[in-house]
Design a protein around this motif. Structure first.
Motif, mmCIF file in Angstrom:
data_model
loop_
_atom_site.group_PDB
_atom_site.id
_atom_site.type_symbol
_atom_site.label_atom_id
_atom_site.label_comp_id
_atom_site.label_asym_id
_atom_site.label_seq_id
_atom_site.Cartn_x
_atom_site.Cartn_y
_atom_site.Cartn_z
ATOM 1 N N GLU A 1 13.083 28.484 42.075
ATOM 2 C CA GLU A 1 14.128 29.441 41.710
ATOM 3 C C GLU A 1 15.485 28.986 42.224
ATOM 4 O O GLU A 1 15.579 28.263 43.211
ATOM 5 C CB GLU A 1 13.800 30.819 42.299
ATOM 6 N N LYS A 2 16.515 29.406 41.527
ATOM 7 C CA LYS A 2 17.898 29.219 41.963
ATOM 8 C C LYS A 2 18.434 30.575 42.404
ATOM 9 O O LYS A 2 18.332 31.560 41.679
ATOM 10 C CB LYS A 2 18.750 28.648 40.822
ATOM 11 N N ILE A 3 19.003 30.623 43.598
ATOM 12 C CA ILE A 3 19.417 31.891 44.200
ATOM 13 C C ILE A 3 20.932 31.930 44.318
ATOM 14 O O ILE A 3 21.556 30.997 44.838
ATOM 15 C CB ILE A 3 18.767 32.067 45.584
ATOM 16 N N GLY A 4 21.530 33.039 43.873
ATOM 17 C CA GLY A 4 22.970 33.224 43.996
ATOM 18 C C GLY A 4 23.686 32.995 42.678
ATOM 19 O O GLY A 4 23.161 32.364 41.758
ATOM 20 N N ALA A 5 24.908 33.543 42.598
ATOM 21 C CA ALA A 5 25.712 33.408 41.383
ATOM 22 C C ALA A 5 27.184 33.422 41.744
ATOM 23 O O ALA A 5 27.627 34.215 42.586
ATOM 24 C CB ALA A 5 25.398 34.540 40.408
ATOM 25 N N ILE A 6 27.959 32.549 41.110
ATOM 26 C CA ILE A 6 29.397 32.486 41.356
ATOM 27 C C ILE A 6 30.095 33.610 40.587
ATOM 28 O O ILE A 6 29.808 33.842 39.413
ATOM 29 C CB ILE A 6 29.952 31.114 40.946
ATOM 30 N N GLY A 7 30.983 34.318 41.258
ATOM 31 C CA GLY A 7 31.709 35.421 40.638
ATOM 32 C C GLY A 7 32.323 36.315 41.686
ATOM 33 O O GLY A 7 32.332 35.982 42.883
ATOM 34 N N ASN A 8 32.824 37.461 41.288
ATOM 35 C CA ASN A 8 33.504 38.380 42.196
ATOM 36 C C ASN A 8 32.811 39.731 42.316
ATOM 37 O O ASN A 8 33.338 40.651 42.939
ATOM 38 C CB ASN A 8 34.955 38.598 41.737
ATOM 39 N N GLY A 9 31.640 39.876 41.720
ATOM 40 C CA GLY A 9 30.925 41.143 41.777
ATOM 41 C C GLY A 9 29.970 41.198 42.952
ATOM 42 O O GLY A 9 29.880 40.267 43.760
ATOM 43 N N PRO A 10 29.224 42.311 43.090
ATOM 44 C CA PRO A 10 28.219 42.433 44.155
ATOM 45 C C PRO A 10 27.171 41.326 44.059
ATOM 46 O O PRO A 10 26.660 41.041 42.976
ATOM 47 C CB PRO A 10 27.601 43.809 43.891
ATOM 48 N N GLY A 11 26.881 40.707 45.186
ATOM 49 C CA GLY A 11 25.907 39.627 45.202
ATOM 50 C C GLY A 11 26.419 38.317 44.661
ATOM 51 O O GLY A 11 25.654 37.364 44.515
ATOM 52 N N GLU A 12 27.732 38.261 44.359
ATOM 53 C CA GLU A 12 28.344 37.026 43.855
ATOM 54 C C GLU A 12 29.358 36.501 44.870
ATOM 55 O O GLU A 12 29.776 37.214 45.777
ATOM 56 C CB GLU A 12 29.015 37.289 42.502
ATOM 57 N N TYR A 13 29.769 35.270 44.689
ATOM 58 C CA TYR A 13 30.628 34.601 45.668
ATOM 59 C C TYR A 13 31.379 33.482 44.966
ATOM 60 O O TYR A 13 31.025 33.055 43.858
ATOM 61 C CB TYR A 13 29.769 34.019 46.797
ATOM 62 N N ASN A 14 32.405 32.992 45.639
ATOM 63 C CA ASN A 14 33.093 31.793 45.167
ATOM 64 C C ASN A 14 32.491 30.542 45.789
ATOM 65 O O ASN A 14 32.501 29.469 45.200
ATOM 66 C CB ASN A 14 34.582 31.884 45.485
ATOM 67 N N ARG A 15 31.963 30.718 47.023
ATOM 68 C CA ARG A 15 31.342 29.582 47.702
ATOM 69 C C ARG A 15 30.369 30.084 48.759
ATOM 70 O O ARG A 15 30.647 31.042 49.470
ATOM 71 C CB ARG A 15 32.399 28.692 48.363
ATOM 72 N N ILE A 16 29.212 29.436 48.840
ATOM 73 C CA ILE A 16 28.263 29.703 49.920
ATOM 74 C C ILE A 16 28.574 28.762 51.081
ATOM 75 O O ILE A 16 28.689 27.549 50.890
ATOM 76 C CB ILE A 16 26.814 29.471 49.455
ATOM 77 N N TYR A 17 28.671 29.333 52.281
ATOM 78 C CA TYR A 17 28.902 28.516 53.457
ATOM 79 C C TYR A 17 27.613 28.256 54.240
ATOM 80 O O TYR A 17 27.478 27.215 54.886
ATOM 81 C CB TYR A 17 29.953 29.175 54.357
ATOM 82 N N ASP A 18 26.696 29.210 54.213
ATOM 83 C CA ASP A 18 25.463 29.023 54.982
ATOM 84 C C ASP A 18 24.443 30.066 54.522
ATOM 85 O O ASP A 18 24.768 30.991 53.771
ATOM 86 C CB ASP A 18 25.738 29.174 56.478
ATOM 87 N N PHE A 19 23.205 29.893 54.973
ATOM 88 C CA PHE A 19 22.173 30.892 54.716
ATOM 89 C C PHE A 19 21.136 30.824 55.821
ATOM 90 O O PHE A 19 21.049 29.842 56.565
ATOM 91 C CB PHE A 19 21.523 30.686 53.340
ATOM 92 N N SER A 20 20.357 31.893 55.948
ATOM 93 C CA SER A 20 19.294 31.932 56.942
ATOM 94 C C SER A 20 18.160 32.793 56.412
ATOM 95 O O SER A 20 18.397 33.789 55.713
ATOM 96 C CB SER A 20 19.812 32.506 58.266
ATOM 97 N N ILE A 21 16.932 32.422 56.730
ATOM 98 C CA ILE A 21 15.757 33.154 56.259
ATOM 99 C C ILE A 21 15.216 34.042 57.375
ATOM 100 O O ILE A 21 15.024 33.589 58.505
ATOM 101 C CB ILE A 21 14.675 32.192 55.756
ATOM 102 N N ASP A 22 14.995 35.300 57.058
ATOM 103 C CA ASP A 22 14.397 36.272 57.970
ATOM 104 C C ASP A 22 12.923 36.398 57.596
ATOM 105 O O ASP A 22 12.561 37.072 56.637
ATOM 106 C CB ASP A 22 15.122 37.621 57.819
ATOM 107 N N GLU A 23 12.066 35.705 58.354
ATOM 108 C CA GLU A 23 10.631 35.703 58.051
ATOM 109 C C GLU A 23 10.020 37.088 58.228
ATOM 110 O O GLU A 23 9.131 37.487 57.463
ATOM 111 C CB GLU A 23 9.912 34.704 58.972
ATOM 112 N N LYS A 24 10.494 37.824 59.213
ATOM 113 C CA LYS A 24 9.945 39.148 59.505
ATOM 114 C C LYS A 24 10.148 40.106 58.331
ATOM 115 O O LYS A 24 9.232 40.811 57.914
ATOM 116 C CB LYS A 24 10.593 39.700 60.776
ATOM 117 N N ASN A 25 11.360 40.120 57.782
ATOM 118 C CA ASN A 25 11.692 41.043 56.695
ATOM 119 C C ASN A 25 11.616 40.397 55.316
ATOM 120 O O ASN A 25 11.891 41.063 54.315
ATOM 121 C CB ASN A 25 13.086 41.625 56.921
#
Length: 400
Positions: free
Chosen positions: A131-155
């Motif tokens: 899967e590809k995660i994320g989308a470029i844009g200005n709406g909810p859940g969108e961004y112009n650039r991703i700087y980092d990410f982290s996975i929460d195994e518990k949740n």
């Protein structure tokens, strides 16, 4: 006459008393407002101090790491076998680089920060795209650039740092859930044990900020003002482990660890040898002067990676990369120029173990053209240079 005068006097006194009562009442109200204002000011000052204070750092259990040697490093001393895992290349999975790699369960997640600005998931066993995660844009859940990410195994969620100013939450399959605005600008993120760790670039704040999941600041460390105008953001300032998060910063020859309570301790105190360059040496310098200093000193820990058997750093000596390997069982260290490290497994030049797999194996990123250099021009296994990178997984020897 006299009766009217006495009556006027009583009326006047009543007016004076009423005025005095009103004055006293108004005075009380004014004093109350002043007291409330003072409380707000003191509260603001307290919050400001909370945001900018440097919390105490524990240093009594730090490991001393001496890099002042010149040794022969064989890859086979750490690993006895290896595997190559190509990442499936289709239109939706095509990427320009691997900026971060995280293993989780039967999948691993790859960030391409600079080209596609997206997160891709692949199967751990086959490298097949999921899967590809994320989308470029200005709406909810969108961004112009991703700087980092982290996975929460518990949740079972992914936290994504977008535009330096917001945290977006997705399911592991890529479904957008929530979004929160950050109270500061951040360039790096790690999540663990219901907390967030951030690297902050605001000049008036500290470099490392630890918050709860509601983004309330728990602790913060290292004022950015120490750098003057020479603050630099590292490629991988964090590495998450089961017991906490490792952290480091530019020209600080130490590796720190953040525990489950958000406290910071000194994990590795690294001695690079003579002619070193530190933070205090550059504050008053121009950017050009700092570049000249880097060319003539032994400094700048650019990479740090640790598994349960070894810790590895890459630093520069007069702009030449050196690698140093610390054996956690023996307590011994080997250091050599990166180009002199010998890969007697695959035969690759410049081995850089940037990541650790779920099985605690070191992972090296290889470009397709590097694989082609190891084969003849007539070999049918040669790869197109348009395919995704390959994971070179070093399977660790079992220590006795």
């Amino acid at each position: 006459g006299l009766g009217f005068e006495i009556l006027n006097i009583f009326l006047f006194q009543g007016q004076v008393q009423a005025y005095n009562k009103k004055f006293v009442m108004n005075k009380k109200i004014i004093l109350l407002f002043i007291a409330i204002a003072i409380l707000f000011v003191l509260g603001g000052i307290f919050c400001l101090k909370k945001n900018t204070q440097t919390s105490p750092i524990q240093s009594n259990k730090a490991i001393l790491w001496d890099c002042d040697s010149n040794d022969k490093i064989l890859l086979s001393e750490m690993a006895d076998t290896f595997s190559l895992l190509p990442l499936e290349t289709i239109d939706r999975s095509l990427m320009g680089e691997i900026s971060k790699l995280v293993f989780s369960g039967d999948s691993f997640y790859v960030l391409d920060r600079n080209y596609m600005s997206a997160i891709f998931s692949f199967n751990t066993q086959t490298g097949k795209f999921i899967e590809k995660i994320g989308a470029i844009g200005n709406g909810p859940g969108e961004y112009n650039r991703i700087y980092d990410f982290s996975i929460d195994e518990k949740n079972q969620v992914i936290y994504v740092l977008g535009n330096k100013e917001k945290i977006m939450t997705y399911t592991l399959s890529g479904e957008f859930k929530t979004e929160k605005k950050l109270p500061f600008y951040a360039t790096a993120l790690e999540a663990f044990d219901d907390k967030f760790c951030f690297v902050c670039e605001d000049e008036e704040r500290n470099n490392l900020i630890v918050t709860d999941k509601d983004l309330h600041i728990i602790s913060s460390y290292f004022p950015n003002k120490q750098y003057g105008n020479n603050l630099r953001i590292l490629i991988h300032p964090f590495q998450k482990t089961d017991s906490g998060v490792f952290y480091r910063r530019f020209l600080d020859n130490n590796i720190y660890k953040i525990d489950q309570q958000g406290n910071l301790s000194l994990a590795y105190q690294i001695h690079l040898g003579t002619n070193t360059l530190g933070i205090n040496d550059i504050k008053s310098l121009t950017e050009k002067e700092v570049k000249e200093k880097l060319k003539t000193h032994r400094c700048h820990i650019k990479y740090f990676t640790e598994n349960n058997q070894y810790a590895i750093i890459v630093f520069h000596d007069k702009n030449k990369p050196y690698i140093s390997v610390y054996n956690k069982q023996s307590g011994k260290t080997k250091t050599s120029p990166l180009e002199s490290q010998i890969d007697n497994l695959l035969g690759k030049k410049y081995i850089l173990p940037e990541y650790v797999s779920a099985k605690n194996d070191f992972v090296v990123i290889i470009q397709p053209e590097e694989i082609n250099e190891l084969t003849s021009e007539t070999d049918s296994t040669r790869l197109s240079e348009d395919v995704n990178p390959i994971l070179y997984i070093l399977q660790m020897k079992k220590q006795i």
